[in-house]
Design a protein around this motif. Sequence first.
Motif, PDB file in Angstrom:
ATOM      1  N   GLY A 289      17.382 -10.750  80.294  1.00 62.39           N
ATOM      2  CA  GLY A 289      16.923 -10.322  81.636  1.00 62.39           C
ATOM      3  C   GLY A 289      16.473 -11.267  82.407  1.00 62.39           C
ATOM      4  N   ARG A 290      15.487 -11.225  83.612  1.00 63.55           N
ATOM      5  CA  ARG A 290      15.190 -11.744  84.619  1.00 63.55           C
ATOM      6  C   ARG A 290      16.174 -12.347  85.571  1.00 63.55           C
ATOM      7  NH1 ARG A 290      12.393 -13.951  80.006  1.00 63.55           N
ATOM      8  NH2 ARG A 290      10.173 -13.018  79.673  1.00 63.55           N
ATOM      9  N   GLY A 291      15.723 -13.512  86.213  1.00 67.79           N
ATOM     10  CA  GLY A 291      16.822 -14.026  87.100  1.00 67.79           C
ATOM     11  C   GLY A 291      18.279 -14.122  86.615  1.00 67.79           C
ATOM     12  N   ILE A 292      19.125 -14.336  87.609  1.00 66.79           N
ATOM     13  CA  ILE A 292      20.690 -14.475  86.960  1.00 66.79           C
ATOM     14  C   ILE A 292      20.881 -15.870  86.051  1.00 66.79           C
ATOM     15  CG2 ILE A 292      21.559 -15.283  89.082  1.00 66.79           C
ATOM     16  CD1 ILE A 292      23.495 -13.354  86.361  1.00 66.79           C
ATOM     17  N   ARG A 293      20.059 -16.906  86.710  1.00 64.01           N
ATOM     18  CA  ARG A 293      20.272 -18.202  86.053  1.00 64.01           C
ATOM     19  C   ARG A 293      19.328 -18.336  84.541  1.00 64.01           C
ATOM     20  NH1 ARG A 293      19.703 -23.094  90.550  1.00 64.01           N
ATOM     21  NH2 ARG A 293      21.649 -22.261  91.734  1.00 64.01           N
ATOM     22  N   GLU A 294      18.472 -17.728  84.571  1.00 61.82           N
ATOM     23  CA  GLU A 294      17.678 -17.589  83.379  1.00 61.82           C
ATOM     24  C   GLU A 294      18.488 -16.533  82.119  1.00 61.82           C
ATOM     25  OE1 GLU A 294      13.432 -16.256  81.280  1.00 61.82           O
ATOM     26  OE2 GLU A 294      13.613 -16.731  83.335  1.00 61.82           O
ATOM     27  N   ALA A 295      18.970 -15.478  82.896  1.00 63.55           N
ATOM     28  CA  ALA A 295      19.688 -14.494  81.792  1.00 63.55           C
ATOM     29  C   ALA A 295      21.062 -15.179  81.315  1.00 63.55           C
ATOM     30  CB  ALA A 295      20.067 -13.254  82.989  1.00 63.55           C
ATOM     31  N   THR A 296      21.583 -15.923  82.101  1.00 62.39           N
ATOM     32  CA  THR A 296      23.122 -16.454  81.591  1.00 62.39           C
ATOM     33  C   THR A 296      22.608 -17.523  80.729  1.00 62.39           C
ATOM     34  OG1 THR A 296      22.999 -17.840  83.757  1.00 62.39           O
ATOM     35  CG2 THR A 296      24.338 -16.056  83.776  1.00 62.39           C
ATOM     36  N   ARG A 297      21.517 -18.435  80.933  1.00 59.81           N
ATOM     37  CA  ARG A 297      21.077 -19.428  79.920  1.00 59.81           C
ATOM     38  C   ARG A 297      20.594 -18.609  78.394  1.00 59.81           C
ATOM     39  NH1 ARG A 297      18.440 -21.876  84.265  1.00 59.81           N
ATOM     40  NH2 ARG A 297      16.430 -20.997  83.538  1.00 59.81           N
ATOM     41  N   ALA A 298      20.053 -17.347  78.607  1.00 59.93           N
ATOM     42  CA  ALA A 298      19.579 -16.801  77.500  1.00 59.93           C
ATOM     43  C   ALA A 298      20.946 -16.388  76.665  1.00 59.93           C
ATOM     44  CB  ALA A 298      18.716 -15.746  77.970  1.00 59.93           C
TER      45      ALA A 298
ATOM     46  N   MET B 129      21.216  -7.333  74.497  1.00 65.07           N
ATOM     47  CA  MET B 129      20.875  -6.019  75.276  1.00 65.07           C
ATOM     48  C   MET B 129      20.659  -6.438  76.536  1.00 65.07           C
ATOM     49  SD  MET B 129      17.565  -3.796  74.370  1.00 65.07           S
ATOM     50  CE  MET B 129      16.499  -4.777  75.106  1.00 65.07           C
ATOM     51  N   ILE B 130      21.009  -6.057  77.591  1.00 64.84           N
ATOM     52  CA  ILE B 130      20.718  -6.367  79.004  1.00 64.84           C
ATOM     53  C   ILE B 130      19.829  -5.387  79.615  1.00 64.84           C
ATOM     54  CG2 ILE B 130      21.648  -7.172  81.036  1.00 64.84           C
ATOM     55  CD1 ILE B 130      24.359  -7.781  79.673  1.00 64.84           C
ATOM     56  N   HIS B 131      18.728  -6.141  79.996  1.00 65.86           N
ATOM     57  CA  HIS B 131      17.457  -5.211  80.633  1.00 65.86           C
ATOM     58  C   HIS B 131      18.271  -4.901  82.091  1.00 65.86           C
ATOM     59  CE1 HIS B 131      14.034  -5.892  77.982  1.00 65.86           C
ATOM     60  NE2 HIS B 131      14.822  -6.979  77.356  1.00 65.86           N
TER      61      HIS B 131
ATOM     62  N   VAL C 155      26.561 -12.124  82.945  1.00 64.41           N
ATOM     63  CA  VAL C 155      25.789 -12.348  81.642  1.00 64.41           C
ATOM     64  C   VAL C 155      26.635 -12.189  80.650  1.00 64.41           C
ATOM     65  CG1 VAL C 155      23.981 -11.133  80.118  1.00 64.41           C
ATOM     66  CG2 VAL C 155      23.455 -11.661  82.487  1.00 64.41           C
ATOM     67  N   VAL C 156      27.503 -11.072  80.481  1.00 68.83           N
ATOM     68  CA  VAL C 156      28.638 -10.824  79.289  1.00 68.83           C
ATOM     69  C   VAL C 156      29.320 -12.237  79.487  1.00 68.83           C
ATOM     70  CG1 VAL C 156      30.440  -9.833  78.496  1.00 68.83           C
ATOM     71  CG2 VAL C 156      28.335  -8.527  79.534  1.00 68.83           C
ATOM     72  N   GLU C 157      29.671 -12.834  80.436  1.00 70.38           N
ATOM     73  CA  GLU C 157      30.899 -13.788  80.302  1.00 70.38           C
ATOM     74  C   GLU C 157      29.875 -15.164  79.773  1.00 70.38           C
ATOM     75  OE1 GLU C 157      32.797 -16.948  83.598  1.00 70.38           O
ATOM     76  OE2 GLU C 157      32.531 -15.074  84.283  1.00 70.38           O
ATOM     77  N   ALA C 158      28.512 -15.279  80.003  1.00 73.65           N
ATOM     78  CA  ALA C 158      27.838 -16.268  79.436  1.00 73.65           C
ATOM     79  C   ALA C 158      27.682 -16.188  78.071  1.00 73.65           C
ATOM     80  CB  ALA C 158      26.410 -16.505  80.094  1.00 73.65           C
TER      81      ALA C 158
END
Length: 299
Positions: free
Chosen positions: A84-93, A106-108, A127-130
């Motif tokens: 979750g959170r911002g898109i950059r952090e979410a893709t890193r996660a 599990m995407i918040h 996020v799924v792509e990352a």
Amino acid sequence: MNRIRMALTGISGILVAPYDSVGELAPERLAPIIDRAIGAGVDILVANGNTGEFYALDEAESQLFTEHSVQLVAGRVPLFAGIGRGIREATRAAAHAKSVGADALMIHQTPDPFVAPRGLEDYVKRVVEAGDGLPAMLYLRNDAIGTDAIARLTAIDGVAGVKWATPNPMNLARAIDASSPDVIWVGGLAEVWAPPLCAVGARGFTSGLINVWPERSVAIRDALNAGDYQQANTLIAGMRLFEDVRAEEMGGTNVTGVKSALALQGLDCGAVRPPGAWPLTGTQAATLYSFMQDNGLLA
């Protein structure tokens, strides 16, 4: 994907985030909790869910939580990493979850006040792509985006299921009808709401109780799978007091109730970080102690 979809029809257990005596993340304290949950028959474990204080953790802590959870679960059940959170952090996660061996994401649902449905679609896609092939469960806490938008989200390649966390069974029924039959719908409001959501098409449910009493969660799952709603409701009535404690103070005692119960079992996972409530009030603590004593759950 098939393994993940099958697991989603059972219990998604949301792990607490354990801290040490000075409030630092201490994921090794999860070992007995994870072993007990898996031994009882819980189908999925989730790191970085809301019962895991996801929004109280910083990025490094969230990654550590995922990594250690993967190691402790050791492939015995699927391990979902909360994102979750911002898109950059979410893709890193998501990329980190893939790199350390998590089984799914599990995407918040984003809490930003300015969320366009099409913007949320873009968020989920990225996020799924990352995640590079990891299946995803969407966490839907607000169904005001509408049935059409929900159906488009579920059509994103890689989305295996939806954790439906709103008390609106009829909206869930509409979303199920509008979406692919391959999507697994999970009751996201724990055991108490599992029967009405199951009645309209949810096939699994989430649980924080599994940290404390996984055998009861599994018994409820089995009753619902057998279509025995009377037995499921009887079992839920016997644990509802626990959920009532967790629901107090606008839900601010949600994690507090779980961690307080674990402490009574000799499984100290530390305090709850603000803005969660800590500790329980005297009345809340007395109610919880009686519940634990009456059900033979004390250490």
